[in-house]
Design a protein around this motif. Structure first.
Motif, PDB file in Angstrom:
ATOM      1  N   ASN A 154       0.871  -1.188   0.000  1.00 50.27           N
ATOM      2  CA  ASN A 154       0.000   0.000   0.000  1.00 50.27           C
ATOM      3  C   ASN A 154       0.900   1.228   0.000  1.00 50.27           C
ATOM      4  OD1 ASN A 154      -1.737   2.132   0.400  1.00 50.27           O
ATOM      5  ND2 ASN A 154      -2.648   1.335   2.277  1.00 50.27           N
ATOM      6  N   LYS A 155       1.046   1.838  -1.150  1.00 47.35           N
ATOM      7  CA  LYS A 155       1.990   2.944  -1.285  1.00 47.35           C
ATOM      8  C   LYS A 155       1.538   4.204  -0.558  1.00 47.35           C
ATOM      9  CE  LYS A 155       4.070   1.240  -5.514  1.00 47.35           C
ATOM     10  NZ  LYS A 155       4.765   1.613  -6.769  1.00 47.35           N
ATOM     11  N   PHE A 156       0.268   4.293  -0.229  1.00 45.87           N
ATOM     12  CA  PHE A 156      -0.198   5.442   0.545  1.00 45.87           C
ATOM     13  C   PHE A 156       0.334   5.410   1.975  1.00 45.87           C
ATOM     14  CE2 PHE A 156      -3.666   5.330  -2.651  1.00 45.87           C
ATOM     15  CZ  PHE A 156      -3.597   6.641  -3.080  1.00 45.87           C
ATOM     16  N   ASN A 157       0.509   4.202   2.513  1.00 47.10           N
ATOM     17  CA  ASN A 157       0.671   4.102   3.961  1.00 47.10           C
ATOM     18  C   ASN A 157       1.851   3.264   4.419  1.00 47.10           C
ATOM     19  OD1 ASN A 157      -0.331   5.040   6.392  1.00 47.10           O
ATOM     20  ND2 ASN A 157      -1.671   3.283   6.724  1.00 47.10           N
ATOM     21  N   ALA A 204       5.077   3.389   3.569  1.00 44.25           N
ATOM     22  CA  ALA A 204       6.297   4.169   3.782  1.00 44.25           C
ATOM     23  C   ALA A 204       5.928   5.647   3.853  1.00 44.25           C
ATOM     24  CB  ALA A 204       7.298   3.920   2.660  1.00 44.25           C
ATOM     25  N   GLU A 205       6.473   6.335   4.846  1.00 41.78           N
ATOM     26  CA  GLU A 205       6.216   7.761   4.995  1.00 41.78           C
ATOM     27  C   GLU A 205       7.395   8.557   4.468  1.00 41.78           C
ATOM     28  OE1 GLU A 205       5.074  11.102   8.421  1.00 41.78           O
ATOM     29  OE2 GLU A 205       5.427   9.001   8.977  1.00 41.78           O
ATOM     30  N   LEU A 206       7.092   9.525   3.634  1.00 46.96           N
ATOM     31  CA  LEU A 206       8.106  10.445   3.115  1.00 46.96           C
ATOM     32  C   LEU A 206       8.208  11.630   4.066  1.00 46.96           C
ATOM     33  CD1 LEU A 206      10.064  11.516   0.979  1.00 46.96           C
ATOM     34  CD2 LEU A 206       8.080  12.328  -0.328  1.00 46.96           C
ATOM     35  N   ARG A 207       9.369  11.790   4.682  1.00 45.94           N
ATOM     36  CA  ARG A 207       9.564  12.853   5.667  1.00 45.94           C
ATOM     37  C   ARG A 207      10.544  13.878   5.112  1.00 45.94           C
ATOM     38  NH1 ARG A 207      10.838   8.212  10.149  1.00 45.94           N
ATOM     39  NH2 ARG A 207       8.686   7.578  10.578  1.00 45.94           N
ATOM     40  N   TYR A 264      16.380  21.710   1.952  1.00 43.81           N
ATOM     41  CA  TYR A 264      15.482  20.652   2.401  1.00 43.81           C
ATOM     42  C   TYR A 264      16.166  19.303   2.220  1.00 43.81           C
ATOM     43  CZ  TYR A 264      14.385  20.035  -2.598  1.00 43.81           C
ATOM     44  OH  TYR A 264      14.464  19.817  -3.951  1.00 43.81           O
ATOM     45  N   SER A 265      15.845  18.384   3.101  1.00 43.86           N
ATOM     46  CA  SER A 265      16.365  17.019   3.007  1.00 43.86           C
ATOM     47  C   SER A 265      15.251  16.054   3.371  1.00 43.86           C
ATOM     48  CB  SER A 265      17.559  16.828   3.949  1.00 43.86           C
ATOM     49  OG  SER A 265      17.197  17.076   5.294  1.00 43.86           O
ATOM     50  N   TRP A 266      15.143  14.987   2.591  1.00 43.01           N
ATOM     51  CA  TRP A 266      14.061  14.044   2.833  1.00 43.01           C
ATOM     52  C   TRP A 266      14.605  12.666   3.170  1.00 43.01           C
ATOM     53  CZ3 TRP A 266      15.327  15.333  -2.241  1.00 43.01           C
ATOM     54  CH2 TRP A 266      15.650  14.277  -3.084  1.00 43.01           C
ATOM     55  N   SER A 267      13.765  11.901   3.853  1.00 43.34           N
ATOM     56  CA  SER A 267      14.104  10.527   4.204  1.00 43.34           C
ATOM     57  C   SER A 267      12.828   9.703   4.188  1.00 43.34           C
ATOM     58  CB  SER A 267      14.767  10.466   5.587  1.00 43.34           C
ATOM     59  OG  SER A 267      13.867  10.958   6.576  1.00 43.34           O
ATOM     60  N   TRP A 268      13.010   8.385   4.260  1.00 38.89           N
ATOM     61  CA  TRP A 268      11.876   7.468   4.213  1.00 38.89           C
ATOM     62  C   TRP A 268      11.796   6.670   5.503  1.00 38.89           C
ATOM     63  CZ3 TRP A 268       8.744   7.577  -0.101  1.00 38.89           C
ATOM     64  CH2 TRP A 268       9.254   8.279  -1.200  1.00 38.89           C
ATOM     65  N   SER A 269      10.605   6.411   5.953  1.00 39.24           N
ATOM     66  CA  SER A 269      10.413   5.695   7.211  1.00 39.24           C
ATOM     67  C   SER A 269      10.876   4.245   7.139  1.00 39.24           C
ATOM     68  CB  SER A 269       8.942   5.742   7.620  1.00 39.24           C
ATOM     69  OG  SER A 269       8.117   5.150   6.633  1.00 39.24           O
ATOM     70  N   ASP A 270      11.003   3.670   5.936  1.00 43.19           N
ATOM     71  CA  ASP A 270      11.418   2.269   5.801  1.00 43.19           C
ATOM     72  C   ASP A 270      12.909   2.137   5.506  1.00 43.19           C
ATOM     73  OD1 ASP A 270      11.483   3.237   3.229  1.00 43.19           O
ATOM     74  OD2 ASP A 270      10.512   1.483   2.333  1.00 43.19           O
ATOM     75  N   GLY A 271      13.647   3.236   5.575  1.00 47.74           N
ATOM     76  CA  GLY A 271      15.084   3.172   5.374  1.00 47.74           C
ATOM     77  C   GLY A 271      15.552   3.385   3.964  1.00 47.74           C
ATOM     78  N   THR A 272      14.634   3.519   3.011  1.00 47.27           N
ATOM     79  CA  THR A 272      15.042   3.858   1.645  1.00 47.27           C
ATOM     80  C   THR A 272      15.848   5.156   1.683  1.00 47.27           C
ATOM     81  OG1 THR A 272      13.097   2.784   0.703  1.00 47.27           O
ATOM     82  CG2 THR A 272      14.221   4.404  -0.675  1.00 47.27           C
TER      83      THR A 272
END
Length: 575
Positions: free
Chosen positions: A52-55, A57-60, A107-115
């Motif tokens: 479920n790509k909506f939920n 992994a969170e893009l922070r 700005y810098s982004w990260s992913w909740s699943d470690g990507t």
């Protein structure tokens, strides 16, 4: 150790390829410029498979302002980035942000699943700047102001085309929005933002909609069934209005149940949290979101409903847009709660606590005036979201309200220190733009173009004739009058505005001054007539009325020019 130049290039290419294989890619160049209070947006591709790509992994993202202030704000999954895709298909995530400082942002982004994440910069520039976010005016929070510092008179219309977002966009902008902008409207109350119901209500004299299936998500399943094509339609409308600094208040808001749409109650606590996070990530960067709202006619205290929503919005909306619930009977309001930052009200239960009796007075201007007064909690402006005399659609037919009631109710709200919206649509379930049944901004064949002119006159007085943002309701300065028909807005000692229904006479108590820049305004026609110079000396500052004995004021007996129309008196102290 050194390498030949060709070998260095080969090594760098391989290193870059390895990096890209583990990272999600941004499509935005480092030199992007964004206007102040406009939207920064970048797309990031992530080809990792998710259930479920909506939920899943969170893009922070962390944004660092030119002043070194840091702001954390989430991104969102957007399918193919063009309105296509679903929970399993598409590889585009987006970052959106609302910059409020000039200069270079990082700005810098990260992913909740470690990507692997990434970083970038953009420059916020003054060219093309927006007005910013509506907030209470810091100097006098009776009123609204952009960013709390630039007061604005809200001229608002209730645009009710639930399903019109599926009609050709250029037709809607040309025939619905642009005529409102041409008349000076800077605020709309809409039903299409968070589309949950009533999709058959669109403009019948326009091209047919592409679909009447516009439900934003399936009942109880927000986190897996988001309709990205519907989001694309909504955001196109919201963005067009944002570029023109037109505020948008969502009347139906997050709860569809009352209009036979998706129910908030059917969402689990986890689903509610996701839904609010997703909505905020997509919508909050639009500066013109002029009020989050749960839905119409709520009690205000329910943690499971409107209060719980307000808390989630407070948690996730880092831009701090206004938050409210719409209170049907504002004399028992909940606006003292910190979760609510302005009041959206109706005018019920002002005349009586019993609905059968109260219903008789719902068209009367004085219930609108009183509702605005009792709905105000210091620091939180009032917006009459559903004044019954102000809505031709639905309420005029049910209450017998006239255009005279509409005009007087509008002035009743204004003299109570409140903003309001009105509506001149003719039918409840059918919409038209032109002709006798259409929005009243096209030609003279629609009878409610008269009301549109009444609102123009009121708005011109508030914007041009007085400094409304320094004024507050001052009905206590009136005596010997009918309190149901005469109301006062004032900045004591400097400017006074008195509205008199049908020329009702009154006494006004003024403080010391030389009031020489005075005028009567006919609320029906806008015609102005002079009012003589009025002087109040220190020796006169005790009431001429022996029953009042108001020390510090001079009581002036005032009779409007006639009883044939409503009159507005403006007094201005020249020193």
């Amino acid at each position: 150790m050194s390498y030949p130049r060709k070998a260095c290039h080969h090594f760098l290419f391989l290193a870059a390829a390895m990096l890209l294989s583990f990272s999600a890619l941004s499509t935005v160049a480092a030199t992007d410029e964004v206007g102040l209070y406009r939207i920064f947006e970048t797309s990031i591709e992530n080809d990792k498979a998710y259930e479920n790509k909506f939920n899943d992994a969170e893009l922070r993202c962390k944004y660092t302002a030119p002043s070194s202030r840091e702001v954390e704000f989430a991104g969102f999954f957007d399918g193919d980035g063009e309105g296509g895709g679903d929970a399993k298909t598409g590889n585009v995530w987006k970052l959106r942000f609302l910059p409020d400082e000039l200069g270079e942002w990082q700005y810098s982004w990260s992913w909740s699943d470690g990507t692997s994440g990434g970083s970038g910069t953009f420059t916020c520039v003054a060219e093309g700047a927006g007005k910013g976010i509506l907030r209470p005016y810091k100097e006098n929070p009776q009123w609204f102001a952009y960013n709390g510092t630039e007061p604005v008179w809200i001229k608002s219309y209730y645009e009710t085309g639930h399903g019109s977002i599926a009609q050709p966009f250029e037709w809607i902008t040309a025939n619905v929005y642009q005529p409102m902008l041409d008349r000076g409207y800077n605020h709309l109350q809409v039903n299409w933002l968070l589309s949950l119901c009533c999709f058959g209500q669109y403009y019948l004299d326009g091209p047919a909609p592409s679909t009447e299936d516009l439900a934003l998500y399936e009942e109880g399943r927000a986190s897996s069934t988001m309709r990205l094509d519907v989001w694309k339609m909504m955001e196109r409308h919201l963005g067009w209005l944002n570029e023109r600094n037109v505020g948008v208040h969502m009347f139906l808001g997050f709860e569809g149940r009352k209009n036979e749409g998706a129910s908030w109650e059917k969402l689990s606590e986890e689903e509610k949290d996701f839904y609010v996070r997703y909505v905020v990530a997509r919508v909050a960067p639009f500066a013109n979101v002029a009020g989050w709202n749960f839905v119409w006619e709520d009690p205000g205290h329910r943690e499971s409903h409107e209060l719980g929503l307000a808390r989630l919005l407070e948690k996730y909306d880092v831009f701090n847009h206004l938050r409210t619930y719409q209170d049907e009977h504002p004399r028992d309001n909940e606006y003292e709660r910190p979760e609510y930052t302005f009041a959206a009200i109706e005018n019920h239960f002002i005349a009586a606590p019993e609905k059968p009796l109260d219903r008789l007075y719902r068209k009367t201007p004085w219930t609108h005036h009183q509702a605005c007064l009792v709905g105000y909690v210091p620091g939180k402006p009032v917006f009459m979201s559903e004044g019954n005399a102000l809505w031709r659609r639905y309420w005029h037919e049910r209450t017998g309200a006239t255009q005279d009631d509409l005009r007087q109710a509008a002035w009743g709200c204004a003299t109570a220190g409140s903003s309001f919206c009105w509506n001149g649509h003719a039918k409840e379930y059918e919409l038209a733009v032109r002709g006798p049944e259409g929005i009243p901004f096209h030609g003279e064949d629609n009878p409610f173009t008269v009301s549109a002119k009444y609102i123009d006159i009121l708005s011109k007085v508030m914007a041009d004739e007085v400094a409304f943002f320094r004024m507050s309701p001052q009905d206590h300065l009136l005596t010997h009058h009918d309190p149901f028909r005469v109301w006062c807005l004032a900045e004591t000692g400097k400017q006074y505005l008195v509205f008199s229904c049908a020329g009702e006479p009154f006494w006004l108590h003024v403080t010391e001054g030389n009031y020489g820049d005075n005028v009567w305004v006919d609320a029906k026609t806008g015609e102005q007539r002079p009012f003589p110079t009025l002087k109040a000396t220190a020796k006169e500052l005790s009431s001429e009325d022996p029953d009042e004995r108001r020390i510090g004021t001079k009581a002036v007996k005032i009779t409007p020019p006639d009883r044939e129309t409503d009159w507005v008196l403006i007094l201005r102290n020249g020193g």
